[in-house]
Write a protein that holds these residues in place. Structure first.
Motif, PDB file in Angstrom:
ATOM      1  N   GLY A 171       0.798  -1.223   0.000  1.00 13.74           N
ATOM      2  CA  GLY A 171       0.000   0.000   0.000  1.00 13.74           C
ATOM      3  C   GLY A 171       0.832   1.275   0.000  1.00 13.74           C
ATOM      4  N   LEU A 172       2.127   1.139  -0.111  1.00 12.67           N
ATOM      5  CA  LEU A 172       3.021   2.290  -0.041  1.00 12.67           C
ATOM      6  C   LEU A 172       3.794   2.505  -1.346  1.00 12.67           C
ATOM      7  CD1 LEU A 172       4.347   4.457   1.795  1.00 12.67           C
ATOM      8  CD2 LEU A 172       6.021   2.724   2.418  1.00 12.67           C
ATOM      9  N   HIS A 173       4.430   1.474  -1.835  1.00 12.08           N
ATOM     10  CA  HIS A 173       5.252   1.580  -3.045  1.00 12.08           C
ATOM     11  C   HIS A 173       4.391   1.416  -4.288  1.00 12.08           C
ATOM     12  CE1 HIS A 173       8.199   0.523   0.083  1.00 12.08           C
ATOM     13  NE2 HIS A 173       8.986   1.327  -0.621  1.00 12.08           N
ATOM     14  N   PRO A 174       4.748   2.123  -5.360  1.00 15.60           N
ATOM     15  CA  PRO A 174       3.951   2.002  -6.587  1.00 15.60           C
ATOM     16  C   PRO A 174       4.121   0.632  -7.246  1.00 15.60           C
ATOM     17  CG  PRO A 174       5.804   3.497  -6.929  1.00 15.60           C
ATOM     18  CD  PRO A 174       5.824   3.116  -5.494  1.00 15.60           C
ATOM     19  N   SER A 175       3.039   0.139  -7.814  1.00 18.55           N
ATOM     20  CA  SER A 175       3.096  -1.094  -8.594  1.00 18.55           C
ATOM     21  C   SER A 175       3.792  -0.788  -9.917  1.00 18.55           C
ATOM     22  CB  SER A 175       1.685  -1.621  -8.842  1.00 18.55           C
ATOM     23  OG  SER A 175       0.966  -0.699  -9.651  1.00 18.55           O
ATOM     24  N   ARG A 176       3.896  -1.782 -10.775  1.00 20.46           N
ATOM     25  CA  ARG A 176       4.512  -1.554 -12.080  1.00 20.46           C
ATOM     26  C   ARG A 176       3.730  -0.493 -12.848  1.00 20.46           C
ATOM     27  NH1 ARG A 176       4.796  -6.579 -15.767  1.00 20.46           N
ATOM     28  NH2 ARG A 176       4.760  -7.441 -13.692  1.00 20.46           N
ATOM     29  N   ILE A 177       2.417  -0.564 -12.793  1.00 20.62           N
ATOM     30  CA  ILE A 177       1.572   0.437 -13.473  1.00 20.62           C
ATOM     31  C   ILE A 177       1.738   1.800 -12.808  1.00 20.62           C
ATOM     32  CG2 ILE A 177      -0.808   1.065 -14.053  1.00 20.62           C
ATOM     33  CD1 ILE A 177      -1.425  -1.981 -14.000  1.00 20.62           C
ATOM     34  N   GLY A 178       1.800   1.800 -11.479  1.00 20.68           N
ATOM     35  CA  GLY A 178       1.983   3.053 -10.743  1.00 20.68           C
ATOM     36  C   GLY A 178       3.327   3.700 -11.037  1.00 20.68           C
ATOM     37  N   ALA A 179       4.383   2.878 -11.118  1.00 18.68           N
ATOM     38  CA  ALA A 179       5.712   3.421 -11.444  1.00 18.68           C
ATOM     39  C   ALA A 179       5.730   3.994 -12.854  1.00 18.68           C
ATOM     40  CB  ALA A 179       6.770   2.335 -11.295  1.00 18.68           C
ATOM     41  N   ALA A 180       5.022   3.346 -13.782  1.00 22.82           N
ATOM     42  CA  ALA A 180       4.949   3.860 -15.157  1.00 22.82           C
ATOM     43  C   ALA A 180       4.192   5.184 -15.190  1.00 22.82           C
ATOM     44  CB  ALA A 180       4.273   2.849 -16.070  1.00 22.82           C
ATOM     45  N   LEU A 181       3.103   5.286 -14.424  1.00 24.16           N
ATOM     46  CA  LEU A 181       2.326   6.529 -14.357  1.00 24.16           C
ATOM     47  C   LEU A 181       3.145   7.652 -13.724  1.00 24.16           C
ATOM     48  CD1 LEU A 181      -0.467   7.785 -14.914  1.00 24.16           C
ATOM     49  CD2 LEU A 181      -1.112   7.102 -12.596  1.00 24.16           C
ATOM     50  N   LEU A 182       3.881   7.326 -12.655  1.00 25.96           N
ATOM     51  CA  LEU A 182       4.746   8.321 -12.010  1.00 25.96           C
ATOM     52  C   LEU A 182       5.854   8.765 -12.964  1.00 25.96           C
ATOM     53  CD1 LEU A 182       5.366   9.867  -9.398  1.00 25.96           C
ATOM     54  CD2 LEU A 182       6.684   7.890  -8.638  1.00 25.96           C
ATOM     55  N   SER A 183       6.420   7.825 -13.701  1.00 26.49           N
ATOM     56  CA  SER A 183       7.456   8.158 -14.690  1.00 26.49           C
ATOM     57  C   SER A 183       6.912   9.101 -15.752  1.00 26.49           C
ATOM     58  CB  SER A 183       7.973   6.882 -15.366  1.00 26.49           C
ATOM     59  OG  SER A 183       8.559   6.021 -14.439  1.00 26.49           O
ATOM     60  N   ASP A 184       5.706   8.812 -16.253  1.00 19.76           N
ATOM     61  CA  ASP A 184       5.088   9.671 -17.274  1.00 19.76           C
ATOM     62  C   ASP A 184       4.822  11.069 -16.745  1.00 19.76           C
ATOM     63  OD1 ASP A 184       5.138   7.640 -19.108  1.00 19.76           O
ATOM     64  OD2 ASP A 184       3.026   7.085 -18.861  1.00 19.76           O
ATOM     65  N   ASN A 185       4.342  11.170 -15.506  1.00 18.05           N
ATOM     66  CA  ASN A 185       4.031  12.481 -14.934  1.00 18.05           C
ATOM     67  C   ASN A 185       5.298  13.312 -14.731  1.00 18.05           C
ATOM     68  OD1 ASN A 185       1.867  14.157 -14.182  1.00 18.05           O
ATOM     69  ND2 ASN A 185       2.332  13.851 -12.019  1.00 18.05           N
ATOM     70  N   ILE A 186       6.364  12.679 -14.275  1.00 23.72           N
ATOM     71  CA  ILE A 186       7.633  13.389 -14.112  1.00 23.72           C
ATOM     72  C   ILE A 186       8.212  13.759 -15.479  1.00 23.72           C
ATOM     73  CG2 ILE A 186      10.026  13.129 -13.326  1.00 23.72           C
ATOM     74  CD1 ILE A 186       8.926  11.473 -10.979  1.00 23.72           C
ATOM     75  N   SER A 187       8.068  12.865 -16.446  1.00 23.54           N
ATOM     76  CA  SER A 187       8.556  13.152 -17.817  1.00 23.54           C
ATOM     77  C   SER A 187       7.854  14.367 -18.398  1.00 23.54           C
ATOM     78  CB  SER A 187       8.352  11.950 -18.731  1.00 23.54           C
ATOM     79  OG  SER A 187       9.111  10.856 -18.287  1.00 23.54           O
ATOM     80  N   LYS A 188       6.532  14.464 -18.205  1.00 21.53           N
ATOM     81  CA  LYS A 188       5.781  15.634 -18.708  1.00 21.53           C
ATOM     82  C   LYS A 188       6.322  16.919 -18.094  1.00 21.53           C
ATOM     83  CE  LYS A 188       1.493  13.180 -19.632  1.00 21.53           C
ATOM     84  NZ  LYS A 188       0.128  12.906 -19.142  1.00 21.53           N
ATOM     85  N   ALA A 189       6.620  16.877 -16.794  1.00 20.34           N
ATOM     86  CA  ALA A 189       7.169  18.066 -16.146  1.00 20.34           C
ATOM     87  C   ALA A 189       8.551  18.412 -16.683  1.00 20.34           C
ATOM     88  CB  ALA A 189       7.229  17.840 -14.631  1.00 20.34           C
ATOM     89  N   LEU A 190       9.368  17.409 -16.941  1.00 22.64           N
ATOM     90  CA  LEU A 190      10.715  17.665 -17.466  1.00 22.64           C
ATOM     91  C   LEU A 190      10.677  18.198 -18.894  1.00 22.64           C
ATOM     92  CD1 LEU A 190      12.697  14.567 -16.107  1.00 22.64           C
ATOM     93  CD2 LEU A 190      12.918  16.946 -15.385  1.00 22.64           C
ATOM     94  N   HIS A 191       9.683  17.814 -19.660  1.00 17.95           N
ATOM     95  CA  HIS A 191       9.579  18.307 -21.048  1.00 17.95           C
ATOM     96  C   HIS A 191       9.151  19.776 -21.087  1.00 17.95           C
ATOM     97  CE1 HIS A 191      10.386  14.745 -23.487  1.00 17.95           C
ATOM     98  NE2 HIS A 191       9.845  14.046 -22.495  1.00 17.95           N
ATOM     99  N   THR A 192       8.570  20.281 -20.004  1.00 19.11           N
ATOM    100  CA  THR A 192       8.134  21.686 -20.007  1.00 19.11           C
ATOM    101  C   THR A 192       9.234  22.643 -19.611  1.00 19.11           C
ATOM    102  OG1 THR A 192       7.347  21.568 -17.701  1.00 19.11           O
ATOM    103  CG2 THR A 192       5.760  21.012 -19.452  1.00 19.11           C
ATOM    104  N   ILE A 193      10.291  22.145 -19.019  1.00 14.81           N
ATOM    105  CA  ILE A 193      11.368  23.056 -18.562  1.00 14.81           C
ATOM    106  C   ILE A 193      12.530  23.060 -19.525  1.00 14.81           C
ATOM    107  CG2 ILE A 193      10.769  22.971 -16.157  1.00 14.81           C
ATOM    108  CD1 ILE A 193      12.986  20.937 -15.744  1.00 14.81           C
TER     109      ILE A 193
END
Length: 193
Positions: A171-193
C-alpha cells in the motif's frame, strides 16, 4: 594384355604428361617487367588537404559531438526505485535512498550534482517516510525549505488518490503500473522546462 601393349599404354600416358616450354624471345629488353593494369584517369588528386592555419582547443575533445541538452536527475526514496523518466533535452538518472526523509533527500543534492555542469534539472521525491513520524508542522517546515530552492512542484496526489491498483501489496510503493504513471508524470514536467 601383352608386355608390348602395356609398354605402349605406359608410353602414351607418359607422352601426354610431358611439359612443353615456349622459348623466350631473342630480342630481350632487360630485366623482367610485370605488366601493369590499365587504370582510368583519376579526376581528383590524391594529396592531403592543407593543414589549418590555427588549432581549436576544447576542454573535452569529444564535447562538440554531444549536441544533447541538459541532463536531469531524480532523487528520492524507495518510491522512485522503478521510475524511468525521459527528458527532451538529455538523459535522466534516478537515485534511490530507501528510508530517507525530506531533509535527507535534500542533503543528497549537492553531492550528486558535485559540479556536474550537464545536470539542468533536479526532481526530488520525498515525504513518505516523514508521514510515519506524524509531525505535520515539522514536515511543513521541511517541505517549505525544500520548495524555496526554486523547485517546480509536480502534483502526483490526484493521480494516485483512491487507485489501489497503482500500489503494491504494502500500500506504499507504486506497482509496475503506478511506477509507469509516475514516470510519465515526471517526464511531462521535465519536457516543459
Amino acid at each position: 594384355m601383352s608386355v608390348e601393349e602395356c609398354s605402349r599404354t605406359r608410353a602414351t600416358r607418359t607422352r601426354s604428361s610431358l611439359v612443353s616450354f615456349t622459348p623466350a624471345p631473342t630480342h630481350h629488353h632487360g630485366p623482367w617487367v610485370i605488366p601493369q593494369r590499365k587504370t582510368r584517369a583519376r579526376t581528383r588528386a590524391r594529396t592531403s588537404p592543407p593543414l589549418p592555419a590555427f588549432e581549436i582547443f576544447t576542454r573535452n575533445r569529444f564535447s562538440p559531438l554531444r549536441e544533447t541538452g541538459r541532463d536531469a536527475v531524480i532523487i528520492g526514496t524507495s518510491i522512485v526505485r522503478h521510475v524511468h523518466a525521459t527528458s527532451g533535452k538529455g538523459k535522466v538518472c534516478t537515485h534511490c535512498f530507501p528510508g530517507a526523509r525530506v531533509l535527507d533527500v535534500a542533503a543528497q543534492v549537492p553531492e550528486i550534482l558535485n559540479g556536474d555542469e550537464r545536470i539542468g534539472a533536479v526532481v526530488l521525491h520525498a515525504g513518505t517516510n516523514d508521514i510515519r513520524l506524524r509531525q505535520t508542522e515539522v514536515l511543513k517546515k521541511d517541505y517549505r525549505s525544500l520548495i524555496e530552492t526554486r523547485l517546480l512542484f509536480v502534483n502526483n496526489w490526484n493521480l494516485f488518490w483512491e487507485r489501489p491498483r497503482l500500489f503494491c501489496a504494502d500500500g506504499l510503493h507504486p506497482s509496475r503500473i503506478g511506477a509507469a504513471l509516475l514516470s510519465d508524470n515526471i517526464s511531462k514536467a521535465l519536457h516543459t522546462i
